[in-house]
Design an enzyme around this catalytic site. Structure first.
Site, PDB file in Angstrom:
ATOM      1  N   CYS B  86       0.714  -1.117   0.023  1.00 36.17           N
ATOM      2  CA  CYS B  86       0.137   0.165   0.060  1.00 36.17           C
ATOM      3  C   CYS B  86       0.790   1.216  -0.020  1.00 36.17           C
ATOM      4  O   CYS B  86       1.507   1.554  -0.981  1.00 36.17           O
ATOM      5  CB  CYS B  86      -0.915   0.038   1.390  1.00 36.17           C
ATOM      6  SG  CYS B  86      -2.469   1.201   0.993  1.00 36.17           S
ATOM      7  N   HIS B 203      -3.478  -5.426   1.349  1.00 38.87           N
ATOM      8  CA  HIS B 203      -2.775  -6.026   2.567  1.00 38.87           C
ATOM      9  C   HIS B 203      -2.739  -7.196   2.731  1.00 38.87           C
ATOM     10  O   HIS B 203      -3.634  -7.896   3.681  1.00 38.87           O
ATOM     11  CB  HIS B 203      -3.559  -5.005   3.575  1.00 38.87           C
ATOM     12  CG  HIS B 203      -3.267  -3.727   3.621  1.00 38.87           C
ATOM     13  ND1 HIS B 203      -2.534  -3.086   4.527  1.00 38.87           N
ATOM     14  CD2 HIS B 203      -3.881  -2.396   2.872  1.00 38.87           C
ATOM     15  CE1 HIS B 203      -2.459  -1.659   3.931  1.00 38.87           C
ATOM     16  NE2 HIS B 203      -3.378  -1.549   3.152  1.00 38.87           N
ATOM     17  N   GLU B 205      -1.137  -8.585   5.337  1.00 36.50           N
ATOM     18  CA  GLU B 205      -0.815  -8.895   6.787  1.00 36.50           C
ATOM     19  C   GLU B 205      -2.199  -8.692   7.430  1.00 36.50           C
ATOM     20  O   GLU B 205      -2.089  -9.023   8.406  1.00 36.50           O
ATOM     21  CB  GLU B 205       0.080  -7.912   7.147  1.00 36.50           C
ATOM     22  CG  GLU B 205      -0.217  -6.588   7.204  1.00 36.50           C
ATOM     23  CD  GLU B 205      -0.582  -5.484   5.979  1.00 36.50           C
ATOM     24  OE1 GLU B 205      -0.482  -6.124   4.974  1.00 36.50           O
ATOM     25  OE2 GLU B 205      -0.931  -4.334   6.266  1.00 36.50           O
TER      26      GLU B 205
END
Lengths: 79, 230
Positions: B86, B203, B205
């Site tokens: 990002c 994302h 994560e």
């Protein structure tokens, strides 16, 4: 002391959704005949001892993203 | 493997990256402050998401000049793995580590939702355990995720298989409807020519544990670990 006025705009051919939206907003306010609206950035700098080459460097390195933006500028002498 | 998560002023996804690496994958991981002048011993460095320098001027425009970026450039030139997620991807683009630029989302809104991305190249350190064409469900959260590249750059990216992820429908078609932000060619993630630097807008994560909404992000980290073993 110089007053530098820098205009940063999106390169031709890059879609500007903000410009499109603002064009529609103006039209909804009743304004006619608007062919196109493009949104850019205006930066004003007061500085000493700069010349055209220095400003170009600043624009190429930081103030604009050369992949997607063009720029032009004016340098005025002010007291 | 030793991992580093860079922290710029305004980064806010550093904790999620650290948590995932340390507590889910049991990896050795450090935070790396953006002013660091020495980064020795790392194998993979993550530039996390967030709003470095408040996105002032342009997203990532100021963070790219952080002291640590000079070290990361040398690290990447030595073949070290770098992932920009990002805002991290935006920083890599501004710094010229990856070609192209990020632009405001086509619909002008900040988009925060799960999207489906298709794996375009399964021969990278980041995707080697995921089969090409597989679709992953990973969240995005961005205002400037509209990837732009001119025809010359696009040509290069396609010719060298540098496009790693594309926004797609759940059945793997890259349609306009599946594109959340107007990215050219539905591009969601790319690599450099040497395939050691990855930039991606979604994302991974944020979807490592099923109880938090999804775990499709695991395969990206697992790919890196697998690649490292070899």
């Amino acid at each position: 002391m110089s007053l530098v006025k820098i205009y940063v705009s999106l390169k031709k051919g890059v879609l500007d959704p903000q410009g499109v939206t603002i064009k529609k907003a103006l039209e909804s306010l009743g304004y006619k005949g608007i062919a196109d609206v493009r949104i850019g950035k205006y930066i004003e700098m007061k500085c000493d001892g700069v010349n055209k080459e220095t400003i170009e460097q600043m624009c190429d390195r930081l103030l604009s993203n050369p992949v997607i933006e063009d720029y032009r500028f004016e340098i005025e002498e002010v007291k | 493997m030793k991992w580093g998560v860079v922290v710029f002023p305004g980064s806010n996804c550093d904790h999620d990256c650290y948590y995932v690496l340390k507590h889910i994958f049991a990896q050795e991981v450090d935070y790396i402050w953006h002013k660091e002048t020495h980064i020795d011993g790392y194998d993979c460095i993550i530039l996390p998401g967030g709003f470095s320098y408040g996105d002032y001027l342009r997203t990532g425009a100021i963070a790219r000049f952080s002291r640590v970026m000079f070290e990361i450039e040398k690290f990447a030139n030595r073949g070290g793995l770098v992932i920009g997620i990002c805002n991290g991807f935006q920083i890599l683009l501004e710094a010229g580590f990856l070609p192209g630029a990020m632009h405001r989302n086509k619909n002008l809104n900040f988009i925060c939702k799960y999207v489906t991305i298709r794996v375009e190249n399964d021969k990278t350190p980041f995707t080697n355990i995921i089969s090409q064409g597989r679709v992953l469900n990973i969240p995005i959260a961005h205002m400037e995720g509209n990837y732009y590249a001119d025809n010359a750059i696009l040509d290069e990216l396609n010719r060298h298989n540098q496009v790693i992820f594309r926004y797609a429908t759940v059945d793997g078609r890259c349609t306009e409807e599946a594109n959340p932000n107007g990215s050219i060619d539905n591009i969601a993630g790319i690599c450099n020519r040497e395939f050691n630097i990855l930039g991606m807008m979604p994302h991974p994560e944020r979807c490592i544990e099923k109880r938090l909404g999804g775990e499709d992000g695991r395969v990206i980290f697992e790919s890196i670990l697998k690649w490292w073993e070899k």
